[in-house]
Write a protein that holds these residues in place. Structure first.
Motif, PDB file in Angstrom:
ATOM      1  N   VAL A 111       0.848  -1.175   0.000  1.00  0.00           N
ATOM      2  CA  VAL A 111       0.000   0.000   0.000  1.00  0.00           C
ATOM      3  C   VAL A 111       0.885   1.226   0.000  1.00  0.00           C
ATOM      4  O   VAL A 111       1.711   1.399   0.886  1.00  0.00           O
ATOM      5  CB  VAL A 111      -0.908   0.033   1.257  1.00  0.00           C
ATOM      6  CG1 VAL A 111      -1.766   1.276   1.258  1.00  0.00           C
ATOM      7  CG2 VAL A 111      -1.780  -1.214   1.318  1.00  0.00           C
ATOM      8  N   ALA A 112       0.754   2.073  -1.006  1.00  0.00           N
ATOM      9  CA  ALA A 112       1.533   3.308  -1.040  1.00  0.00           C
ATOM     10  C   ALA A 112       1.041   4.222   0.059  1.00  0.00           C
ATOM     11  O   ALA A 112      -0.152   4.381   0.269  1.00  0.00           O
ATOM     12  CB  ALA A 112       1.375   3.987  -2.394  1.00  0.00           C
ATOM     13  N   PHE A 148      -7.829  -5.684  -0.355  1.00  0.00           N
ATOM     14  CA  PHE A 148      -6.761  -5.717   0.649  1.00  0.00           C
ATOM     15  C   PHE A 148      -6.566  -7.138   1.171  1.00  0.00           C
ATOM     16  O   PHE A 148      -5.451  -7.650   1.227  1.00  0.00           O
ATOM     17  CB  PHE A 148      -7.113  -4.764   1.788  1.00  0.00           C
ATOM     18  CG  PHE A 148      -6.091  -4.710   2.900  1.00  0.00           C
ATOM     19  CD1 PHE A 148      -4.950  -3.936   2.782  1.00  0.00           C
ATOM     20  CD2 PHE A 148      -6.283  -5.412   4.074  1.00  0.00           C
ATOM     21  CE1 PHE A 148      -4.009  -3.880   3.792  1.00  0.00           C
ATOM     22  CE2 PHE A 148      -5.353  -5.363   5.100  1.00  0.00           C
ATOM     23  CZ  PHE A 148      -4.216  -4.588   4.957  1.00  0.00           C
ATOM     24  N   GLN A 149      -7.665  -7.791   1.541  1.00  0.00           N
ATOM     25  CA  GLN A 149      -7.576  -9.162   2.046  1.00  0.00           C
ATOM     26  C   GLN A 149      -7.062 -10.100   0.967  1.00  0.00           C
ATOM     27  O   GLN A 149      -6.269 -11.013   1.259  1.00  0.00           O
ATOM     28  CB  GLN A 149      -8.939  -9.637   2.531  1.00  0.00           C
ATOM     29  CG  GLN A 149      -8.920 -11.062   3.082  1.00  0.00           C
ATOM     30  CD  GLN A 149     -10.220 -11.456   3.741  1.00  0.00           C
ATOM     31  OE1 GLN A 149     -10.880 -10.637   4.369  1.00  0.00           O
ATOM     32  NE2 GLN A 149     -10.585 -12.717   3.600  1.00  0.00           N
ATOM     33  N   LYS A 150      -7.474  -9.905  -0.274  1.00  0.00           N
ATOM     34  CA  LYS A 150      -7.008 -10.759  -1.366  1.00  0.00           C
ATOM     35  C   LYS A 150      -5.504 -10.606  -1.570  1.00  0.00           C
ATOM     36  O   LYS A 150      -4.797 -11.589  -1.821  1.00  0.00           O
ATOM     37  CB  LYS A 150      -7.763 -10.423  -2.645  1.00  0.00           C
ATOM     38  CG  LYS A 150      -9.233 -10.845  -2.618  1.00  0.00           C
ATOM     39  CD  LYS A 150      -9.941 -10.471  -3.916  1.00  0.00           C
ATOM     40  CE  LYS A 150     -11.408 -10.888  -3.856  1.00  0.00           C
ATOM     41  NZ  LYS A 150     -12.139 -10.503  -5.097  1.00  0.00           N
ATOM     42  N   GLN A 151      -5.016  -9.369  -1.440  1.00  0.00           N
ATOM     43  CA  GLN A 151      -3.572  -9.145  -1.558  1.00  0.00           C
ATOM     44  C   GLN A 151      -2.822  -9.851  -0.436  1.00  0.00           C
ATOM     45  O   GLN A 151      -1.792 -10.494  -0.663  1.00  0.00           O
ATOM     46  CB  GLN A 151      -3.256  -7.645  -1.523  1.00  0.00           C
ATOM     47  CG  GLN A 151      -3.556  -6.911  -2.819  1.00  0.00           C
ATOM     48  CD  GLN A 151      -3.181  -5.453  -2.698  1.00  0.00           C
ATOM     49  OE1 GLN A 151      -3.772  -4.694  -1.933  1.00  0.00           O
ATOM     50  NE2 GLN A 151      -2.186  -5.042  -3.448  1.00  0.00           N
ATOM     51  N   LEU A 152      -3.349  -9.731   0.774  1.00  0.00           N
ATOM     52  CA  LEU A 152      -2.691 -10.387   1.904  1.00  0.00           C
ATOM     53  C   LEU A 152      -2.723 -11.898   1.762  1.00  0.00           C
ATOM     54  O   LEU A 152      -1.749 -12.585   2.094  1.00  0.00           O
ATOM     55  CB  LEU A 152      -3.365  -9.971   3.219  1.00  0.00           C
ATOM     56  CG  LEU A 152      -3.161  -8.532   3.664  1.00  0.00           C
ATOM     57  CD1 LEU A 152      -3.792  -8.311   5.033  1.00  0.00           C
ATOM     58  CD2 LEU A 152      -1.688  -8.151   3.710  1.00  0.00           C
ATOM     59  N   ILE A 171      -0.622   3.978  11.435  1.00  0.00           N
ATOM     60  CA  ILE A 171      -0.065   3.231  10.302  1.00  0.00           C
ATOM     61  C   ILE A 171      -0.522   3.884   9.003  1.00  0.00           C
ATOM     62  O   ILE A 171      -1.718   4.045   8.771  1.00  0.00           O
ATOM     63  CB  ILE A 171      -0.512   1.755  10.350  1.00  0.00           C
ATOM     64  CG1 ILE A 171      -0.010   1.079  11.626  1.00  0.00           C
ATOM     65  CG2 ILE A 171       0.006   1.009   9.113  1.00  0.00           C
ATOM     66  CD1 ILE A 171      -0.570  -0.319  11.830  1.00  0.00           C
ATOM     67  N   GLN A 172       0.435   4.257   8.177  1.00  0.00           N
ATOM     68  CA  GLN A 172       0.118   4.915   6.913  1.00  0.00           C
ATOM     69  C   GLN A 172       0.608   4.119   5.708  1.00  0.00           C
ATOM     70  O   GLN A 172       0.342   4.480   4.557  1.00  0.00           O
ATOM     71  CB  GLN A 172       0.715   6.315   6.868  1.00  0.00           C
ATOM     72  CG  GLN A 172       2.240   6.313   6.983  1.00  0.00           C
ATOM     73  CD  GLN A 172       2.830   7.699   6.998  1.00  0.00           C
ATOM     74  OE1 GLN A 172       2.115   8.697   6.932  1.00  0.00           O
ATOM     75  NE2 GLN A 172       4.152   7.787   7.075  1.00  0.00           N
ATOM     76  N   GLY A 173       1.301   3.020   5.960  1.00  0.00           N
ATOM     77  CA  GLY A 173       1.782   2.201   4.848  1.00  0.00           C
ATOM     78  C   GLY A 173       2.200   0.823   5.319  1.00  0.00           C
ATOM     79  O   GLY A 173       2.681   0.652   6.453  1.00  0.00           O
ATOM     80  N   LEU A 174       1.984  -0.167   4.475  1.00  0.00           N
ATOM     81  CA  LEU A 174       2.379  -1.551   4.729  1.00  0.00           C
ATOM     82  C   LEU A 174       3.100  -2.067   3.500  1.00  0.00           C
ATOM     83  O   LEU A 174       2.586  -1.955   2.388  1.00  0.00           O
ATOM     84  CB  LEU A 174       1.150  -2.411   5.019  1.00  0.00           C
ATOM     85  CG  LEU A 174       1.321  -3.937   4.966  1.00  0.00           C
ATOM     86  CD1 LEU A 174       2.304  -4.390   6.047  1.00  0.00           C
ATOM     87  CD2 LEU A 174      -0.020  -4.629   5.130  1.00  0.00           C
ATOM     88  N   PHE A 175       4.290  -2.621   3.709  1.00  0.00           N
ATOM     89  CA  PHE A 175       5.107  -3.102   2.604  1.00  0.00           C
ATOM     90  C   PHE A 175       5.663  -4.490   2.917  1.00  0.00           C
ATOM     91  O   PHE A 175       5.884  -4.831   4.080  1.00  0.00           O
ATOM     92  CB  PHE A 175       6.293  -2.160   2.335  1.00  0.00           C
ATOM     93  CG  PHE A 175       5.911  -0.741   2.046  1.00  0.00           C
ATOM     94  CD1 PHE A 175       5.789  -0.298   0.739  1.00  0.00           C
ATOM     95  CD2 PHE A 175       5.682   0.156   3.078  1.00  0.00           C
ATOM     96  CE1 PHE A 175       5.447   1.017   0.476  1.00  0.00           C
ATOM     97  CE2 PHE A 175       5.345   1.467   2.816  1.00  0.00           C
ATOM     98  CZ  PHE A 175       5.226   1.900   1.511  1.00  0.00           C
ATOM     99  N   ALA A 189      -8.267   1.619   3.081  1.00  0.00           N
ATOM    100  CA  ALA A 189      -7.690   0.513   2.306  1.00  0.00           C
ATOM    101  C   ALA A 189      -7.888  -0.837   2.989  1.00  0.00           C
ATOM    102  O   ALA A 189      -8.215  -1.831   2.336  1.00  0.00           O
ATOM    103  CB  ALA A 189      -6.203   0.764   2.059  1.00  0.00           C
ATOM    104  N   VAL A 190      -7.684  -0.893   4.316  1.00  0.00           N
ATOM    105  CA  VAL A 190      -7.732  -2.189   5.012  1.00  0.00           C
ATOM    106  C   VAL A 190      -9.146  -2.771   5.057  1.00  0.00           C
ATOM    107  O   VAL A 190      -9.321  -3.948   5.384  1.00  0.00           O
ATOM    108  CB  VAL A 190      -7.167  -2.097   6.447  1.00  0.00           C
ATOM    109  CG1 VAL A 190      -5.708  -1.699   6.426  1.00  0.00           C
ATOM    110  CG2 VAL A 190      -7.988  -1.138   7.313  1.00  0.00           C
TER     111      VAL A 190
END
Length: 451
Positions: A18-19, A80-84, A134-138, A74-75
């Protein structure tokens, strides 16, 4: 064991999830990355977040953590869940979440959690704003804070940072024999993807093996973390192999000429995989390089190699799954799209990780043709159990340069793409088995350099 298509040579993306708006450059902000000490609260939150993520407790991810407005939205999206799910499927179960460590970047707190996973280690990275939201997850390449292994007897190492463009620095390590004053030196250039200085893949560290092996032969070496490893956020869709490999190779060559321990007339460059493919372009930028070592270097265009790899891995067990066939069809479409690349959006991604600018730059490059301009010695080395860069590539190099007195060719019957020996049918799974770089390859390099 579940079959997965994992192509090491094409690992170009930094697994951006997530940017985060908080990491975008703002006027007056420094892009200096500074190490910081995390609070206990930040560390505990990060470790719990990783546990919830890897255990697929997506309801807890939505409810139990503080997010900025963009991430909060986003979450809660199905995508989002599909990406995770896709990341969890690829990485496998969590074995160990190591102690988080932190950095400060453009008023953001970056928390890195090195995670040892069942299938592929990774760094799960959280970006926090000034309110600790939290503003980003990589998902980033695995980078542990554990200390480097102690060099063996007869080998001496010290940290030497590489100064690159825009005032940035890359961690680097100069390895020399323990005794002596003036040594030949080999600069080690890693293959594609955000590699660390050792080219760490699971428990294998081929560049560390090479550095220590050469030092025992009286030869120094210099290796460094790639720019895409240290500053993955700075690598944009407009960047090419110039930014990924070539600019920093030139900087390393220039900096190593200033080292008092080094014989400046005997500086060599080793390029592995993608960097081996780029040796002709690198050589065009060098003045005074003593010679080049091409380690598992492609001679063919990368789209041809990548199509070959994805097909090979899919067919390994004799059963091409629905997902594997879909990957093959996408690669075929990407190859077709190369014919009309100028018509496509700049945001188009090819072969799972190459931007339009990146692949377009390579379309105009003929490695074999440009290699004819190299007049200094070249050692072209190939493992014969390498399914990523194969004997076909070695045969092309031989056909064009075997009669040239400055070219030497060597092969290693049992060696993989990492130049580590194995047995049986070559597969990506064997990268998980710890081994060491073929000793004959190290001896051949030493003979080449001392000739």
């Amino acid at each position: 064991m579940k079959k997965k298509i994992q192509i090491v040579i094409c690992c170009l993306l930094c697994f951006l999830m997530v940017a985060c708006s908080g990491e975008k450059e703002k006027k007056g902000q420094s892009d200096e990355v500074t190490d910081i000490v995390l609070s206990d609260k930040q560390s505990d939150m990060a470790l719990q977040f990783v546990k919830d993520l890897t255990q697929r407790k997506y309801d807890k991810l939505q409810k139990d953590y503080a997010y900025d407005e963009q991430m909060h939205k986003a979450v809660r999206e199905d995508s989002f869940q599909k990406q995770l799910d896709a990341y969890n499927d690829s990485l496998g179960s969590l074995i160990e979440a190591e102690q988080p460590y932190g950095q400060s970047y453009q008023n953001s707190t970056i928390i890195m959690i090195p995670c040892r996973m069942e299938e592929q280690n990774t760094n799960i990275q959280l970006s926090l704003n000034e309110q600790d939201q939290i503003q980003g997850l990589f998902f980033k390449p695995y980078k542990s804070q554990k200390k480097a292994a102690k060099a063996p007897d007869g080998v001496k190492e010290r940290e030497v940072e590489l100064q690159i463009a825009d005032g940035k620095k890359l961690s680097g390590r100069l390895t020399t024999p323990a005794e002596g004053k003036s040594f030949p030196l080999v600069i080690l250039l890693a293959g594609s993807g955000p590699n660390d200085m050792d080219e760490t893949i699971y428990d294998n560290k081929p560049f560390q093996d090479i550095a220590w092996g050469l030092a025992k032969k009286g030869i120094a070496s210099y290796r460094y973390d790639k720019r895409t490893y240290t500053y993955p956020e700075s690598f944009t869709v407009k960047d090419t192999v110039e930014q990924e490999v070539i600019f920093d190779a030139v900087a390393a060559f220039s900096q190593m000429k200033q080292q008092k321990q080094i014989d400046t007339n005997k500086i060599y460059i080793l390029g592995h995989s993608l960097s081996g493919y780029l040796i002709p372009r690198i050589a065009a930028e060098m003045d005074g390089c003593a010679g080049y070592i091409m380690m598992a270097a492609p001679a063919r265009a990368l789209d041809e190699l990548l199509m070959e790899q994805v097909t090979y891995l899919a067919k390994l067990d004799g059963n091409i799954t629905k997902d594997e066939q879909a990957a093959i069809e996408q690669y075929k479409q990407d190859q077709q799209d190369l014919q009309r690349i100028d018509e496509l959006s700049d945001a188009k991604i090819f072969f799972g990780g190459m931007s339009k600018a990146y692949i377009k730059d390579l379309l105009s490059y003929d490695a074999v043709q440009q290699a004819a301009d190299i007049k200094v010695p070249v050692l072209c080395a190939q493992g014969l159990r390498d399914y990523q860069v194969t004997e076909e590539d070695q045969a092309i190099w031989r056909k064009n340069f075997e009669t040239h007195k400055n070219w030497i060719f060597t092969t290693y019957p049992n060696a993989t793409h990492l130049m580590i020996d194995g047995e049986g049918t070559p597969t990506n799974e064997e990268y998980k088995t710890k081994g060491h770089v073929n000793q004959a390859f190290i001896e051949d390099m030493a003979s080449f350099i001392k000739k």
